[in-house]
Design an enzyme around this catalytic site. Structure first.
Site, PDB file in Angstrom:
ATOM      1  N   TYR A  33       1.731  47.201 -19.827  1.00 50.80           N
ATOM      2  CA  TYR A  33       2.317  46.998 -18.500  1.00 50.80           C
ATOM      3  C   TYR A  33       2.616  48.351 -17.844  1.00 50.80           C
ATOM      4  CZ  TYR A  33       6.083  46.746 -15.149  1.00 50.80           C
ATOM      5  OH  TYR A  33       6.860  46.961 -14.045  1.00 50.80           O
ATOM      6  N   SER A  77       7.214  51.718 -10.767  1.00 54.65           N
ATOM      7  CA  SER A  77       8.407  51.548 -11.604  1.00 54.65           C
ATOM      8  C   SER A  77       8.835  52.873 -12.198  1.00 54.65           C
ATOM      9  CB  SER A  77       8.062  50.572 -12.725  1.00 54.65           C
ATOM     10  OG  SER A  77       9.052  50.598 -13.720  1.00 54.65           O
ATOM     11  N   LYS A 132       0.952  50.488 -14.337  1.00 54.40           N
ATOM     12  CA  LYS A 132       1.633  51.118 -13.192  1.00 54.40           C
ATOM     13  C   LYS A 132       1.145  52.556 -13.027  1.00 54.40           C
ATOM     14  CE  LYS A 132       3.976  47.634 -11.782  1.00 54.40           C
ATOM     15  NZ  LYS A 132       3.619  46.976 -10.510  1.00 54.40           N
TER      16      LYS A 132
HETATM   17  C1  UD1 Z   1      12.230  46.494 -18.163  1.00 58.27           C
HETATM   18  C2  UD1 Z   1      10.925  47.087 -18.562  1.00 58.27           C
HETATM   19  C3  UD1 Z   1      10.409  47.935 -17.437  1.00 58.27           C
HETATM   20  C4  UD1 Z   1      10.248  47.078 -16.194  1.00 58.27           C
HETATM   21  C5  UD1 Z   1      11.571  46.436 -15.860  1.00 58.27           C
HETATM   22  C6  UD1 Z   1      11.379  45.436 -14.740  1.00 58.27           C
HETATM   23  C7  UD1 Z   1      11.128  47.333 -20.994  1.00 58.27           C
HETATM   24  C8  UD1 Z   1      11.169  48.293 -22.109  1.00 58.27           C
HETATM   25  N1  UD1 Z   1      11.081  47.865 -19.769  1.00 58.27           N
HETATM   26  O1  UD1 Z   1      13.150  47.550 -17.937  1.00 58.27           O
HETATM   27  O2  UD1 Z   1       9.176  48.488 -17.784  1.00 58.27           O
HETATM   28  O3  UD1 Z   1       9.803  47.854 -15.111  1.00 58.27           O
HETATM   29  O4  UD1 Z   1      12.083  45.717 -16.983  1.00 58.27           O
HETATM   30  O5  UD1 Z   1      12.607  44.936 -14.336  1.00 58.27           O
HETATM   31  O6  UD1 Z   1      11.122  46.146 -21.191  1.00 58.27           O
HETATM   32  N2  UD1 Z   1      19.348  44.316 -22.686  1.00 58.27           N
HETATM   33  C9  UD1 Z   1      20.239  43.792 -23.629  1.00 58.27           C
HETATM   34  N3  UD1 Z   1      20.189  42.470 -23.914  1.00 58.27           N
HETATM   35  C10 UD1 Z   1      19.288  41.630 -23.320  1.00 58.27           C
HETATM   36  C11 UD1 Z   1      18.384  42.148 -22.358  1.00 58.27           C
HETATM   37  C12 UD1 Z   1      18.443  43.487 -22.064  1.00 58.27           C
HETATM   38  O7  UD1 Z   1      21.058  44.520 -24.186  1.00 58.27           O
HETATM   39  O8  UD1 Z   1      19.284  40.444 -23.656  1.00 58.27           O
HETATM   40  C13 UD1 Z   1      19.415  45.735 -22.355  1.00 58.27           C
HETATM   41  C14 UD1 Z   1      18.121  46.489 -22.657  1.00 58.27           C
HETATM   42  O9  UD1 Z   1      18.108  46.917 -23.994  1.00 58.27           O
HETATM   43  C15 UD1 Z   1      18.202  47.624 -21.651  1.00 58.27           C
HETATM   44  C16 UD1 Z   1      18.969  47.029 -20.462  1.00 58.27           C
HETATM   45  O10 UD1 Z   1      19.603  45.867 -20.970  1.00 58.27           O
HETATM   46  O11 UD1 Z   1      18.955  48.654 -22.189  1.00 58.27           O
HETATM   47  C17 UD1 Z   1      18.080  46.639 -19.318  1.00 58.27           C
HETATM   48  O12 UD1 Z   1      17.022  45.835 -19.814  1.00 58.27           O
HETATM   49  P1  UD1 Z   1      15.971  45.110 -18.862  1.00 58.27           P
HETATM   50  O13 UD1 Z   1      16.670  44.342 -17.823  1.00 58.27           O
HETATM   51  O14 UD1 Z   1      15.000  44.373 -19.747  1.00 58.27           O
HETATM   52  O15 UD1 Z   1      15.254  46.297 -18.098  1.00 58.27           O
HETATM   53  P2  UD1 Z   1      14.512  47.602 -18.682  1.00 58.27           P
HETATM   54  O16 UD1 Z   1      14.280  47.511 -20.130  1.00 58.27           O
HETATM   55  O17 UD1 Z   1      15.232  48.776 -18.172  1.00 58.27           O
END
Ligand code: UD1
Length: 336
Positions: A151, A126, A155
């Site tokens: 997690y 990742s 990795k």
């Molecule tokens: C997350 C994990 C990462 C993992 C990946 C797998 C974290 C910090 N990181 O990545 O380690 O490999 O998933 O797919 O959890 N967001 C919102 N509202 C929501 C959900 C998400 O605003 O309800 C935003 C988050 O703040 C982020 C973006 O969407 O900025 C992407 O979030 P997400 O899909 O959870 O992925 P990552 O955080 O990048």
């Protein structure tokens, strides 16, 4: 026909990769403990490809069970290892579970591979290992930063285990694939990301909100140092991502590539949370009610890939547009 073992093959990326492996002429044996998926996926894969993959319900932390799989299916040439626990928040609450699942599984596979003449391992890593990169886009030579969750640490440790095993002269090769943010579903809408439990990732939350399963969603922070203040990620179509695994396996088995290689798998384009929501609305015509709330702990401000090495060396490139990918996620949500 070359036999490939796919651990976690009924999961989100594993199921899509199984389809692409079968399309490319590989025979797939799936091992999955069904902790975050279900056995019906095997039938869905068969519906797409016309071939039912072999399926064994087993846990990769059970070395004896894995050994039985290698005994029962002789001649496995490669392993693609997806099986792992992946919820960041849960890993903070249950670190030992995460270390056991994610570390022991890999150790078992690496220990068994030489006994059965397996030539290579493709490993799911990742972009989380880069933390907040100093330079964007991020390439494979960027510094690996201390993990911010158990997690993420699993990795990093897994990458180190693979590196040390290969450097010690292990009789197999490995390609480590560092995924950015996989999204979307198969165009058939037969397989996609199953919402077992509460989804934490952005796109399943967007599609559930669009479907009215949730009244509104939260955007975690609009005060980041980005053009619109929300976080930026590199969202990669899951089918595109899956195709890279087939190419990686071909490369291990059919070329005299290096013993160990790393590739970033992303589009090279960063999208903010607000841009993604707006693109979803535009490409599906469905509104997504959202509210801006505070930052989510542990989030990286911005990251997107420099996929040049994968483009050049693997001849692989993300092809689907994010609009089509978001539409595929929506079709899948409607199917659910
Ligand atoms: C997350 C994990 C990462 C993992 C990946 C797998 C974290 C910090 N990181 O990545 O380690 O490999 O998933 O797919 O959890 N967001 C919102 N509202 C929501 C959900 C998400 O605003 O309800 C935003 C988050 O703040 C982020 C973006 O969407 O900025 C992407 O979030 P997400 O899909 O959870 O992925 P990552 O955080 O990048």
């Amino acid at each position: 026909m070359k036999r490939i073992l796919v651990t976690g093959g009924t999961g989100y990326i594993g199921s899509h990769t199984t389809v692409e492996l079968q399309n490319a002429g590989y025979e797939v044996i799936i091992v999955d403990n069904l902790s975050n998926s279900n056995a019906e996926i095997v039938g869905k894969i068969a519906k797409i490809t016309g071939i039912r993959p072999e399926f064994v319900q087993a846990d990769c932390i059970d070395s004896a069970a894995l050994k039985q799989v290698f005994e029962r299916y002789p001649g496995i040439e490669g392993v693609i290892h997806f099986a792992a626990s992946k919820a960041v928040g849960e890993s903070v609450e249950k670190p030992l579970l995460y270390y056991r699942n994610n570390i022991v599984s890999l150790l078992n596979i690496l220990e068994l591979m030489p006994d059965y003449g397996v030539k290579g391992l493709v490993f799911s890593s990742s972009c989380t290992i880069y933390g907040q990169p100093k330079k964007l886009p991020v390439d494979e030579n960027a510094e690996i930063q201390p993990a911010t969750s158990p997690y993420g640490n699993t990795k990093q440790i897994n990458e180190e285990i693979i590196r040390d095993a290969i450097y010690s002269g292990a009789p197999y090769k490995s390609i480590v694939l560092r995924y950015f943010n996989p999204i979307g579903a198969h165009p058939s809408a037969e397989i996609g990301e199953l919402p077992l439990g509460q989804p934490q990732n952005l796109v399943p939350i967007v599609t559930r909100t669009a479907a009215g399963v949730r009244k509104e969603m939260f955007v975690f922070g609009d005060d980041y140092n980005t053009p619109d203040g929300s976080c930026i990620r590199d969202y990669i179509n899951v089918v595109d991502l899956s195709k890279a695994h087939v190419i990686a396996m071909d490369r291990i088995l059919n070329s005299n590539s290096e013993k160990l290689e790393y590739f970033n798998l992303g589009t090279g384009r960063g999208l903010s949370v607000l841009e993604l929501i707006s693109l979803f609305e535009k490409s599906t015509g469905v509104k997504v009610p959202y509210k801006i709330v505070g930052r989510r702990e542990g989030d990286i401000e911005q990251i997107w890939a420099d996929p040049t090495r994968a483009n050049r060396v693997l001849g692989w490139k993300a092809e689907e547009s994010v609009e089509d990918t978001l539409r595929s996620a929506w079709e899948w949500q409607k199917r659910l």
